[in-house]
Design a protein around this motif. Structure first.
Motif, short mmCIF file in Angstrom:
data_model
loop_
_atom_site.label_atom_id
_atom_site.label_comp_id
_atom_site.label_asym_id
_atom_site.label_seq_id
_atom_site.Cartn_x
_atom_site.Cartn_y
_atom_site.Cartn_z
N THR A 94 17.96 8.67 -21.17
CA THR A 94 19.12 7.78 -21.12
C THR A 94 18.74 6.32 -20.93
OG1 THR A 94 19.33 8.17 -18.74
CG2 THR A 94 20.62 9.58 -20.20
N SER A 95 17.48 6.04 -20.56
CA SER A 95 17.04 4.65 -20.38
C SER A 95 16.58 4.01 -21.68
CB SER A 95 15.89 4.60 -19.35
OG SER A 95 16.34 5.04 -18.09
N SER A 126 12.00 20.32 -23.31
CA SER A 126 11.11 20.37 -22.15
C SER A 126 11.90 20.40 -20.84
CB SER A 126 10.17 19.17 -22.16
OG SER A 126 10.90 17.98 -21.89
N PRO A 127 11.26 20.84 -19.74
CA PRO A 127 11.93 20.83 -18.43
C PRO A 127 12.44 19.45 -18.02
CG PRO A 127 9.93 22.15 -18.33
CD PRO A 127 9.92 21.47 -19.67
N ARG A 128 11.78 18.40 -18.51
CA ARG A 128 12.21 17.04 -18.19
C ARG A 128 13.69 16.83 -18.52
NH1 ARG A 128 14.75 13.08 -18.04
NH2 ARG A 128 14.27 10.97 -18.78
N PHE A 129 14.17 17.47 -19.59
CA PHE A 129 15.54 17.23 -20.04
C PHE A 129 16.46 18.43 -19.82
CE2 PHE A 129 12.99 14.26 -22.63
CZ PHE A 129 13.57 13.08 -22.21
N ALA A 130 16.09 19.31 -18.89
CA ALA A 130 16.92 20.50 -18.64
C ALA A 130 18.33 20.12 -18.20
CB ALA A 130 16.26 21.40 -17.60
N ALA A 131 18.45 19.16 -17.29
CA ALA A 131 19.77 18.75 -16.83
C ALA A 131 20.55 18.06 -17.94
CB ALA A 131 19.64 17.82 -15.62
N TYR A 132 19.88 17.28 -18.75
CA TYR A 132 20.51 16.62 -19.90
C TYR A 132 21.11 17.67 -20.83
CZ TYR A 132 20.95 13.13 -23.67
OH TYR A 132 21.41 12.29 -24.64
N ARG A 133 20.32 18.71 -21.14
CA ARG A 133 20.81 19.77 -22.02
C ARG A 133 21.98 20.51 -21.38
NH1 ARG A 133 15.32 20.92 -22.10
NH2 ARG A 133 15.66 22.92 -21.07
N GLN A 134 21.88 20.75 -20.06
CA GLN A 134 22.96 21.45 -19.39
C GLN A 134 24.26 20.68 -19.46
OE1 GLN A 134 22.46 24.70 -17.66
NE2 GLN A 134 24.58 24.53 -18.37
N ARG A 135 24.16 19.37 -19.29
CA ARG A 135 25.36 18.55 -19.38
C ARG A 135 25.98 18.65 -20.77
NH1 ARG A 135 27.34 13.89 -21.24
NH2 ARG A 135 28.95 12.85 -19.95
N LEU A 374 14.83 17.89 -9.35
CA LEU A 374 15.59 16.76 -8.84
C LEU A 374 15.00 15.43 -9.32
CD1 LEU A 374 16.29 17.95 -5.18
CD2 LEU A 374 17.98 17.71 -7.01
N ALA A 375 13.67 15.36 -9.34
CA ALA A 375 13.01 14.13 -9.79
C ALA A 375 13.32 13.86 -11.26
CB ALA A 375 11.51 14.23 -9.56
N ALA A 376 13.32 14.92 -12.08
CA ALA A 376 13.64 14.75 -13.49
C ALA A 376 15.12 14.41 -13.67
CB ALA A 376 13.30 16.03 -14.26
N LEU A 377 15.96 15.09 -12.91
CA LEU A 377 17.40 14.87 -13.01
C LEU A 377 17.76 13.42 -12.67
CD1 LEU A 377 20.02 17.35 -11.58
CD2 LEU A 377 20.24 14.93 -11.11
N GLN A 378 17.06 12.86 -11.70
CA GLN A 378 17.37 11.52 -11.22
C GLN A 378 17.11 10.45 -12.27
OE1 GLN A 378 15.47 10.77 -7.47
NE2 GLN A 378 17.02 9.29 -6.85
N ARG A 379 16.34 10.77 -13.29
CA ARG A 379 16.08 9.79 -14.34
C ARG A 379 17.27 9.64 -15.27
NH1 ARG A 379 10.23 11.05 -16.82
NH2 ARG A 379 10.70 9.08 -17.91
N ASP A 380 18.14 10.64 -15.35
CA ASP A 380 19.29 10.59 -16.25
C ASP A 380 20.63 10.60 -15.53
OD1 ASP A 380 17.73 10.60 -18.63
OD2 ASP A 380 17.39 12.74 -18.37
N PHE A 381 20.62 10.81 -14.22
CA PHE A 381 21.85 10.86 -13.43
C PHE A 381 21.64 10.10 -12.13
CE2 PHE A 381 21.66 14.61 -16.03
CZ PHE A 381 22.95 14.83 -16.47
N HIS A 382 22.71 9.54 -11.61
CA HIS A 382 22.67 9.00 -10.26
C HIS A 382 22.66 10.18 -9.28
CE1 HIS A 382 23.25 4.79 -11.35
NE2 HIS A 382 24.11 5.22 -12.26
N LEU A 383 21.80 10.13 -8.30
CA LEU A 383 21.68 11.22 -7.33
C LEU A 383 21.70 10.64 -5.93
CD1 LEU A 383 21.20 14.32 -7.05
CD2 LEU A 383 18.75 13.79 -6.88
N PHE A 399 26.51 10.22 -14.77
CA PHE A 399 25.54 10.28 -15.85
C PHE A 399 25.15 8.86 -16.24
CE2 PHE A 399 24.93 10.87 -20.61
CZ PHE A 399 23.69 11.50 -20.49
N ARG A 400 23.86 8.61 -16.40
CA ARG A 400 23.39 7.26 -16.72
C ARG A 400 23.51 6.94 -18.21
NH1 ARG A 400 20.18 5.09 -12.53
NH2 ARG A 400 19.51 6.61 -10.96
N GLY A 401 23.69 7.95 -19.02
CA GLY A 401 23.60 7.77 -20.46
C GLY A 401 24.80 7.09 -21.08
#
Length: 422
Positions: A94-95, A126-135, A374-383, A399-401
């Motif tokens: 999202t950045s 990849s696991p890096r974007f698991a939360a992104y895909r879930q959203r 959580l660390a990966a999630l925080q790159r695309d979402f405010h936590l 969501f930051r995107g």
């Protein structure tokens, strides 16, 4: 338009590029109502070869087109930019101002397509974007669609390169229950040598047979590069090394095919021409496809394309589903697929959750595994991280995107760096 064309399902394609996906969907029986592409030269390629309506500009700019004008289209398709998810880049998600995946999903309630097809690189899996895909899956469910992700390999559909592509297909359950991912085509795999031998031999190169024997495997993923990075060569060092093993000099793109006096490949390896690069990407001679622009632009258009045979295979499956043809699936009743249980737990809880509660929701593992999520999630979402009498608790924020917000920072970035956005 003819009566025949009016009976074919319609498609609106965003981020259409030079038309790899467009051509495949045409072959699958779809007709374009519109294609949207930011690159002027790629848009010209689309018009010249496929004769379809094309608008040029940032797909998210309301001054370029109005999605509401295309309500009830059969298919919303696109190859949204790959760099935000590519392992070859920084995986900014999202950045990255080029991230348009979430934006595309938000066009669903506006356009009400019968089906959605969006493709991207393997990095999105990849696991890096698991939360992104879930959203994405959760938003699809909210809009009344069932979505599925699938990693497809272009080589399974006759394309002589690796080129894994991560594809999302979504439809309402009534149609999705008829959707089946295309199976690899038996005997479709072909080598670089077999695919390109007719072109290598076309101008009388007497060592074409010798070269074909050297190029006896499928090629690495063809890399087109972006306007920020990359030019008319076959990619980074590792890709060039892989091409060298197949008897191809990956340091540049040739202006022409080897002539009768060209040395043997053991002495000087040939470079791919534009025509050869297109063949590697899945265009065939019968397509009579011509790419607009200068060599670097032509190569970039080809290298960034979705292989037409893969697009056709998925398009065929979507048409079957829209027509309610084929066996009904029984594996779609379990609800939304799970990509990231940590994100799901946070997004569904009205209260902040402890690390222990998130470990229980993850159901696979350790505190360290949840912390990685959580660390990966925080790159695309405010936590939010809260301290409740010495116990850390977590609450999911926004969501930051980019989803279409008029005040999002992406607008300024695109306006400032317009000539480098691709």
């Amino acid at each position: 338009m003819t009566a025949e064309s009016l009976s074919r399902p319609t498609v609106v394609e965003v981020c259409a590029g030079a038309g790899g996906q467009s051509l495949g969907l045409h072959k699958a029986g779809f007709d374009h109502l519109l294609a949207v592409e930011i690159d002027v030269t790629a848009a010209d390629t689309l018009r010249q070869n496929l004769g379809m309506p094309v608008v040029v500009g940032d797909v998210a700019d309301p001054n370029v087109w109005n999605p509401a004008d295309y309500a009830d289209v059969a298919l919303l398709a696109g190859g949204v930019p790959c760099p935000p998810f590519s392992a070859a880049g920084k995986q900014l998600g999202t950045s990255d101002e080029r991230d348009l995946f979430a934006w595309a999903i938000e066009q669903i309630p506006i356009m009400r397509p019968k089906a959605i097809m969006l493709e991207n690189v393997r990095g999105l899996a990849s696991p890096r974007f698991a939360a992104y895909r879930q959203r994405i899956l959760d938003r699809l469910d909210f809009f009344g669609y069932v979505g599925e992700w699938k990693l497809l390999h272009a080589a399974d559909f006759g394309v002589p390169q690796l080129r894994p592509r991560f594809v999302l297909v979504a439809m309402p359950l009534e149609e999705m229950q008829f959707f089946h991912w295309p199976e690899p085509i038996a005997g479709a795999r072909t080598t670089v040598g077999d695919a390109l031998h007719p072109l290598m031999a076309a101008d009388g190169w007497k060592f074409a047979d010798e070269w074909r024997d050297m190029a006896n495997d499928i090629g690495p993923t063809l890399v087109g590069g972006s306007k920020k990075h990359g030019g008319a060569d076959l990619g980074p060092t590792r890709a060039k090394q892989a091409w060298a093993k197949l008897g191809v000099d990956g340091r540049g793109v040739a202006d022409s095919r080897p002539g009768p006096d060209a040395p043997p490949p053991s002495v000087v390896q040939p470079r791919l021409s534009i025509e050869m690069a297109a063949r590697i990407q899945g265009w065939v001679q019968e397509d009579n496809y011509v790419f607009s622009g200068r060599k670097t632009s032509q190569y970039r258009q080809i290298g960034n394309a979705f292989p037409p045979p893969v697009a056709k295979a998925i398009g065929d499956s979507i048409r079957e589903a829209l027509g309610h043809r084929g066996p009904i699936r029984t594996d779609l009743s379990a609800g939304i697929g799970t990509q990231d249980p940590v994100y799901r737990a946070l997004s569904r809880s009205a209260q902040p959750l402890t690390l222990e509660e998130l470990v229980a929701a993850f159901n696979e593992g350790s505190v360290a595994a949840v912390q990685q999520r959580l660390a990966a999630l925080q790159r695309d979402f405010h936590l939010e991280v809260l301290d409740d009498n010495g116990t850390l608790k977590y609450r999911l924020g926004e969501f930051r995107g980019f989803t279409g917000q008029s005040d999002h920072w992406r607008h300024e970035a695109v306006a400032k760096f317009r000539s480098r956005v691709s």
